[in-house]
Each structure stands twice: as structure tokens, then as C-alpha cells.
Design an enzyme around this catalytic site. Sequence first.
Site, short mmCIF file in Angstrom:
data_model
loop_
_atom_site.label_atom_id
_atom_site.label_comp_id
_atom_site.label_asym_id
_atom_site.label_seq_id
_atom_site.Cartn_x
_atom_site.Cartn_y
_atom_site.Cartn_z
N LYS A 185 3.13 0.99 9.88
CA LYS A 185 3.32 2.26 9.18
C LYS A 185 2.61 3.40 9.93
CE LYS A 185 2.25 0.52 5.06
NZ LYS A 185 1.99 0.40 3.62
N GLU A 216 0.86 -1.18 0.00
CA GLU A 216 0.00 0.00 0.00
C GLU A 216 0.90 1.23 0.00
OE1 GLU A 216 -3.38 2.27 2.75
OE2 GLU A 216 -2.32 0.52 3.52
N ARG A 262 5.65 -13.46 9.35
CA ARG A 262 6.03 -12.05 9.31
C ARG A 262 7.39 -11.90 9.99
NH1 ARG A 262 2.65 -6.69 11.13
NH2 ARG A 262 4.43 -5.37 11.64
#
Length: 728
Positions: free
Chosen positions: A457, A227, A447
Site C-alpha cells: 500500500k 488496515e 500470500r
Amino acid sequence: MKEAGLKLLSFPPDNPPLSIIVAAKIAGIELSTETSSSASSPYLYFSNGLKLHGNHVILRYIGRLAPFPNLYGDSAFHAAQIDEWLEYAPIISCGSELENACSYMEVYLEKRTFFVSHYFSIADIAIWSGLAGIGPRWESMKKSNKYPNLVRWYNSISAEYSEPLKEVTALYVGKKGLGKPVGSKSKEVKSVNGDNSDKAKAGSRSSAEIDLPDAEMGKVRLRFAPEPSGFLHIGHSKAALLNQYFAQRYQGEVILRFDDTNPTKESNEFVENLIKDVETLGIKNEKITYTSDYFPKLMALAEKMIHDRKAYVDDTPREQMQKDRMDGIESKCRSNSVEENLKLWKEMIAGSERGLQCCLRGKLDMQDPNKSLRDPVYYRCNPAPHHRIGSKYKIYPTYDFACPFVDSEEGITHALRSSEYHDRNAQYYRIQEDMGMRKVIIYEFSRLNMVYTLLSKRKLLWFVQNGKVDGWDDPRFPTVQGIVRRGLKIEALIQFIVEQGASKNLNLMEWDKLWTINKKIIDPICPRHTAVIEERRLLLTLTNGPDKPFVRIIPRHKKYEGAGEKATTFTKRIWLDYADAECISVDEEVTLMDWGNAIVKDIIKDQDGNITQLVGVLHLEGSVKTTKLKLTWLAESNELVNLSLVEFDYLITKKKLEEGEDFLDVLNPCTKKEIAAVGDSNMRNLKQGEILQLERKGYYRCDVPFIRPSKPVVLFAIPDGRQQSVSK
């Protein structure tokens, strides 16, 4: 000058430039050769009187001149990567560093067929020639079974270019310093792309070497879909590199797709920097796409699903909706007619006051134990302009709705997702089924989590917006640009991630391991310089020292010629660090690095007991083996360069945040420390981004080079895997 006008290659009789001769043979470029005892390195002379000088210069020239493509890269980025390997290649001939170099190349080649990208280049020629040139020692190392990937690569090159390589080695290997002739008889098959053949992978199977379910060779299509709401960080790097790994392994391709469905958080700045970061990682993407490219199709599909009673418009307030989903309570809007839903859908499209109260939800199963299947939101209103398409839309699809559609639409065969999304996999498949789209296989990996590190973020944005860091490329940030700016080599990051593989086990990784890998890469080649801390620095007067300063030219790295040379000034009075002076006793013999021994005869102190100066005599005939202290020093000179040495620490003080714990409660109050120093005059020539070692102080990256005497050169300290934090 016509290229056909090149005349002859001249080189020292005891040091033939194998890589140049090999490259010319493979490229079919005819060179006359001669040996010259007066030459210290090769020259390429042209018939019109022009000439080129130096191994790398001539090798690059041949790479550009070659009649087949890619010998010197197919892009500026790949050419730069090739240059890095050309600079690294000479270390192979440094006897004491050979094993370290082979160990590094062994890991580097674990998932690669060639040194740069997917094709043979002068980088491969330089490394191959270096190994062939050391003759018997390399032959012995090949038989040790310690370097299966390096040997596999070497044999593959030897087999592919058998005739010219045999011709060159027969003529030139065996000259002084190059050992004895060796042959290449390997029958091993060269892997075409990403070491896919069984033979190419023989001898080493890492934890990353896990099969993709139902993958067909040549038909795998993957996507890396960040994103654009921030810069790429180390966690994203794992996803990006795993996508590339599987694409190479199955001779497939990777799409870079921007999941740009939230205009409030996204910007073109983030898009541009994400593209830059992906290039930095060496990711070879087939093309770049945007989820926003599919907005018309997504809207048409959403409307169709309303008609098919697979979606409905809901005006329940967001907080109440979240609570109802947790409790399994159906919305009063769930039973609305198709006509009512379409009416409200048009209000949403218009961004009207009524539309802004609504969202579109999928009609799945409000009683499902997996709460992600309890009527997830498909579309929300958002009047903010989009960074690509402006104010054309007032509604935007959620990731949950857009991703299954675009994955299928773009022909993605396998969607790599971190295991934190595990509970949403069933939702992904169900939505794809309701859409009537082709099923995409989800492949999970763990992850990447790092100690003392925030990867959200949203949280990283807080540090930027509140001035706690200098931007997304701040060296304290876990972004790719941040850690590279701090001094991390991308090769180290890739090696670090490849070693973890595609494991599905959750892990919390130590930064020390990454920085240790980095040190092994930079130490053999980075130049050495000298600095003295400004605070309380003091003079040592050598009574029998030179009355007039003199200069010697010495290597910037004693074991790596490619680091170049530096000028060192020798004077009667030299600067020492105060911390070193405190360790010296009267009449103690010490070693002045790069000079010789000296005996300290007097230690002068002020009334408070602080040392103000030292007096001594040179004792150059003394043995450096007998001294306890090896001291760095600088000549008293107005040519010294002002430095600012910057050390960094973690942004938070806790290794891992617990569920629900606020990161604001564990902020580190001291994350940056600047130390004034002076450095040798050669540091005026440092370039931005250059990595160096300050003798006895550590590794540094030049962030701000020399501009003028009043403005210090800024050097960022690079962790070496052992250093303590600033706060400690």
C-alpha cells in the site's frame, strides 16, 4: 392493486415459462394459465386490466410476492446478484453454449449450496428450470460425471421441492423445444450452509478444501482485519474469501474488523471504500468492529503489564533500537523500576515532549533467535488526530500488541494470516500468554503475488500521490475497484482464488490466467458492437449498394437473446479500418460482417502510395465460406458515436522485484494508450460499467457513457489472457 387480483398467465404453447410456473408453485401462489399462439413471451394479466410482460419481470414479481423471505434476496446487493443470474439463465437453452455454461456453473458451485448467498432464490429456480427444460440432453450430461457440483445442486433442489417440481415437469416438460419429461429421485441430502455435508462435497475436492485445526462445526469465528490505509487489493481478496470459505464450511461467522491503530495513514475514505469492496466480493460479515473500540482496555492492559514487569518504557532512539534488537543488545531502560516506567508512561499518554521520546516495549527475550521476540514495541506516541475518535489519544498500540488481544477478546477461534508473518507467530502466542488471554489458533496461507504487480500500500500510495494513476480505482491498479473498473467480473476473481485454495506454498501468479477465466464468463453473454479506428479510416463505395440507407434490427449477440437487439444501417458508402484496406487486393471477394459478400474492384491511392478509397460491388449471393477476409464496417452516417479506446499496461517492467530492489528503477514509462475511433449509433445507449465486445477488436468496459456528440464514449480494453502489453 391488490395482489390477489392477478388473473392468469398467458404464454406461447411451444414455450411454457417453466421458471415462472415453478416459482409460483413453490411460493404457493395460484395462477390460472392459458396458451396463446399470438404471444412470443409470457404475460401476467390482472383482473383490473393491468399486466406484466416478460420472463424476468414476472419472475421477480413472484419473488417479491412470495410468503417466505429471501426468494428475491434479503438486500439490494443480493437482489442485484440474482438479477445477474436471471440474465445468465437463457444461455442454457443456447445449444452450442450449454457445455460452457455448465462448466462455469460447475466451478461456481464448488463451494456453494445456492447461487446467491446462503438461501434458495429465484436465481436457483431460473437455472434449475433451464436445465430441466432441455430434458434428455441434461439427463445425459448428469450421467457424464463432468459436473458433480452442478448435479449435486440440481438434485438437492429436486429433492427439497419434490412435489411441485414433479407436478410442473410432468405437465410442461415435453412441450416443443423442451425435450421429454424427467423425474427427480435423488436422495442426496442438501447442505445447509456452504456445502458442508459429505454428500454435498462428494465428487470434487479442491486444493482449498483443507481442514482448520481443532475446528468445531458451528463454533468457528474468523475475522478479516484490513488496515484502513488504502483500498482492498487482489492480495487482500484472497484473505477475505478464504475467511468466508472456512466460515461457510464450518457454519461459523466472519467479523470485519478495521485495524485502525495508525492515525497518520488512515482515513474514513479508506474505511468506506473497504466496506464497499468487501460487499463487492460478496463477503457476508457478522458485524463490523474497530480496534479503536478497544483502546481503553488496551491501555489498561498495557499499564497492568508494566506493573507485572512484562513491559517497560524505552527512550532509545528508533534507529539505535532497531540495531540493538538485531544484535541482541538489551536497552538500558530494560531494568527501570515500575515507578519510573509508570512515570514515563504517563508522559507518553500526555504526549509531552518527554513522552514523545519514548515507546512501550514488551519484556520478552532479547537473546531469542527469533528476532520478533526481542522486546517488540507495544505502544508509540503519535499526536496526529484519529479519523474516528479525534485527538482523544496521543498514544496508539502497535499491530503486534493489539491484534492478539482483540482476536481473543472478540472470540476469534482461528486467525488466518499469510505466511509472510510466519516468524511473528511465536510473538503472537507469547504476547497472548503474557496478557493472560485465551489462545487463538493461527492458520497460515500463502500470500497472493502477481507478476508485474506491486501490492504494498505504501508503494501504491506513491503512484496516487505522484499523479502516475488517477486514483485508487485506476484500472492499472491491483485494487478490487481498479480491476473491476478494467472489466473483471467478481465471479472470475472468486474462481481464480478458489482454484489456488489455502495452499501455504509461495506462488507468483500470471494475470493471463485470471483474464482467461474472465473471458469465459463475459464472452457468452456480452453484446457485440462495431468500431472503426478514426486514424486514416476510409470509405468503400459499393456501386450497386442501396441508393437510400435502410435499417435492420439484428441481435446484439447471435447466441444470447438476453443481450437484446441493435439497429444496423446499410448504405452505399461504408467506413473501413485502414489496416483492413491494406490487406485487400483488387478483385478480391471479402465478407462484410452482418451483410454479405462484396468484390473490391478498385483501390485508389495517393502519390505516396497511401490508400484513399476503395470501390466495389455487392455480391450477396457469394459464400462467406470462400472468403479470406471478414471485415467489420460502419455506414457513412452522422449518427456514428465518437469513441476513445483505452488500453493499459503494467506499472512496472519487471515480473518480480528482488529483495531490496527499488520499484522506482523499473517504472514502465508507457502504461496507458488512447485510440480515437467511431462506433455504431447503438453505443449511445451503453451504460457505465457495461461490458461489450467490439467485433474483431476485443472486449471493453464502458467507463464513460454517451453524454453529447462532442464528448467521446470511453471504453477500457479488457485483457483476454492472450493480448500483448501496450509497450510491446
